[in-house]
Motif scaffolding. Sequence first.
Motif, mmCIF file in Angstrom:
data_model
loop_
_atom_site.group_PDB
_atom_site.id
_atom_site.type_symbol
_atom_site.label_atom_id
_atom_site.label_comp_id
_atom_site.label_asym_id
_atom_site.label_seq_id
_atom_site.Cartn_x
_atom_site.Cartn_y
_atom_site.Cartn_z
ATOM 1 N N THR A 33 66.746 15.087 -6.823
ATOM 2 C CA THR A 33 67.204 15.456 -8.165
ATOM 3 C C THR A 33 68.560 16.144 -8.132
ATOM 4 O OG1 THR A 33 64.934 15.645 -8.967
ATOM 5 C CG2 THR A 33 66.643 16.792 -10.218
ATOM 6 N N ALA A 34 68.760 17.046 -7.176
ATOM 7 C CA ALA A 34 70.026 17.775 -7.094
ATOM 8 C C ALA A 34 71.198 16.819 -6.874
ATOM 9 C CB ALA A 34 69.958 18.809 -5.970
ATOM 10 N N GLU A 35 70.984 15.818 -6.005
ATOM 11 C CA GLU A 35 72.071 14.882 -5.721
ATOM 12 C C GLU A 35 72.329 13.960 -6.912
ATOM 13 O OE1 GLU A 35 73.827 12.752 -1.796
ATOM 14 O OE2 GLU A 35 71.658 12.922 -1.966
ATOM 15 N N LEU A 36 71.277 13.540 -7.592
ATOM 16 C CA LEU A 36 71.454 12.720 -8.788
ATOM 17 C C LEU A 36 72.269 13.478 -9.837
ATOM 18 C CD1 LEU A 36 67.853 11.210 -9.149
ATOM 19 C CD2 LEU A 36 69.923 9.949 -8.554
ATOM 20 N N ALA A 41 77.307 14.649 -12.791
ATOM 21 C CA ALA A 41 78.349 15.603 -13.155
ATOM 22 C C ALA A 41 79.730 15.098 -12.747
ATOM 23 C CB ALA A 41 78.060 16.955 -12.503
ATOM 24 N N GLU A 42 79.830 14.522 -11.543
ATOM 25 C CA GLU A 42 81.114 14.003 -11.076
ATOM 26 C C GLU A 42 81.555 12.807 -11.922
ATOM 27 O OE1 GLU A 42 82.997 12.139 -6.957
ATOM 28 O OE2 GLU A 42 81.474 13.720 -6.837
ATOM 29 N N ALA A 43 80.611 11.940 -12.272
ATOM 30 C CA ALA A 43 80.945 10.765 -13.077
ATOM 31 C C ALA A 43 81.403 11.176 -14.479
ATOM 32 C CB ALA A 43 79.740 9.840 -13.175
ATOM 33 N N PHE A 44 80.670 12.080 -15.120
ATOM 34 C CA PHE A 44 81.037 12.517 -16.462
ATOM 35 C C PHE A 44 82.381 13.252 -16.452
ATOM 36 C CE2 PHE A 44 76.542 12.678 -18.559
ATOM 37 C CZ PHE A 44 76.490 11.293 -18.502
ATOM 38 N N VAL A 87 65.355 11.863 -15.212
ATOM 39 C CA VAL A 87 65.979 13.075 -14.685
ATOM 40 C C VAL A 87 67.163 12.730 -13.785
ATOM 41 C CG1 VAL A 87 65.637 15.146 -13.290
ATOM 42 C CG2 VAL A 87 63.826 14.366 -14.831
ATOM 43 N N GLY A 88 68.294 13.344 -14.053
ATOM 44 C CA GLY A 88 69.489 13.125 -13.250
ATOM 45 C C GLY A 88 70.250 11.868 -13.610
ATOM 46 N N ARG A 89 69.793 11.189 -14.635
ATOM 47 C CA ARG A 89 70.452 9.945 -15.030
ATOM 48 C C ARG A 89 71.179 10.127 -16.364
ATOM 49 N NH1 ARG A 89 66.488 9.084 -11.605
ATOM 50 N NH2 ARG A 89 66.719 7.342 -10.146
ATOM 51 N N GLU A 106 70.428 1.563 -10.648
ATOM 52 C CA GLU A 106 70.233 1.126 -9.259
ATOM 53 C C GLU A 106 71.385 1.613 -8.385
ATOM 54 O OE1 GLU A 106 68.430 -2.885 -7.739
ATOM 55 O OE2 GLU A 106 70.602 -3.174 -7.923
ATOM 56 N N ASP A 107 72.579 1.648 -8.975
ATOM 57 C CA ASP A 107 73.768 2.161 -8.306
ATOM 58 C C ASP A 107 74.247 3.415 -9.026
ATOM 59 O OD1 ASP A 107 74.517 -0.030 -6.234
ATOM 60 O OD2 ASP A 107 74.137 -1.157 -8.075
ATOM 61 N N HIS A 108 75.159 4.138 -8.412
ATOM 62 C CA HIS A 108 75.668 5.358 -9.041
ATOM 63 C C HIS A 108 76.317 5.061 -10.383
ATOM 64 C CE1 HIS A 108 75.957 7.130 -4.735
ATOM 65 N NE2 HIS A 108 74.820 7.464 -5.300
ATOM 66 N N LEU A 109 77.116 4.003 -10.418
ATOM 67 C CA LEU A 109 77.813 3.628 -11.650
ATOM 68 C C LEU A 109 77.633 2.141 -11.901
ATOM 69 C CD1 LEU A 109 81.212 5.470 -11.036
ATOM 70 C CD2 LEU A 109 79.307 6.273 -12.450
#
Length: 332
Positions: A33-36, A41-44, A87-89, A106-109
């Motif tokens: 969860t922390a990494e998600l 946060a980095e993407a936004f 959560v985290g998405r 499925e992927d980060h972005l």
Amino acid sequence: MKGGGAWNDVVLTSRLRLARNLRRYVFPARADTAELRAVRAEAFAAIHQSRALKNLDCLNLEDLTAIEQENLVERYVTSPQHIEREVGRGIAFDRGGAFSILVNEEDHLRLQALLPGLQLSRALRWINQADDALGALCAFAFSERYGYLTACPTNVGTGLRASVMLHLLGLALLKRLNEVMDRAEASDLTVRGMYGEGSDPWGHLYQLSNQTTLGQSEEEIIQNVAQAAEAIAQQELSAREELLREHRTLLEDKVWRAYGVLTQARLISCREATDLLSFVRLGVDTGLLSGVTKQQLNELLVWIRPASLQMLHGRDLDAGERDAVRARMIRD
């Protein structure tokens, strides 16, 4: 919903989806969860910082109700897989829903552009602009040998999936859909239901898309899917002409029966309504039926769905209430 684009009597929409991952993080399926949340946060932050993307609305999925999440799926803004674990998405999208960025699916972005008709080249320009903007601010996972690295090996390379949604009722009535699917598979393409992998083809709507991204350029992928879509669209139009020429009374009967049920029913399920609207659409496209616009049909295709129906009415509705409200909406 307003329609437009090439071949729009068969091709309802064109969609491009581009997969990217951040170099410093494991793929979402293996992340905690922390990494998600760190990825989100980095993407936004990158989206807000980018001049090209700063007008997008950014939302945490866990802040949305279940109905609001389902509504985004029904509008093709996001995917069923994305909302399974909230959560985290997150999601960033424009107000019209034509462009969105899915965070930690499925992927980060996953960058997505959705346009009416056959407009894959235009969608690619949108996607590339957003990709360049994010790439200037984020370190993507990339291999000199394989290209962009993705959670699923079939997306490695460009990370690009191109798909078009086709209305193929004419071919279905003439029982020629298997031929279409066989030709698609022979060209390394796939045909699926309206919500992609594992979904049923409601309303005779099918998605045609590329199966692999490695070893092809973005332009080659677009060209292959577009050429196949045009060929299938031509086959569908020929099938409709054959139906009008050799089975006109049968076709008229199916179209007007569907119109009769839709304009008189007091209770109707989402599946039945979608299938009947398919026949009405064919009636409009073949000139057998007038007084109904394609935009009305496009809107109904979305708004009759359970979550969208409840969003329109501002409250939860049980299945029986939805069937009644849906029938009244269609009659109106």
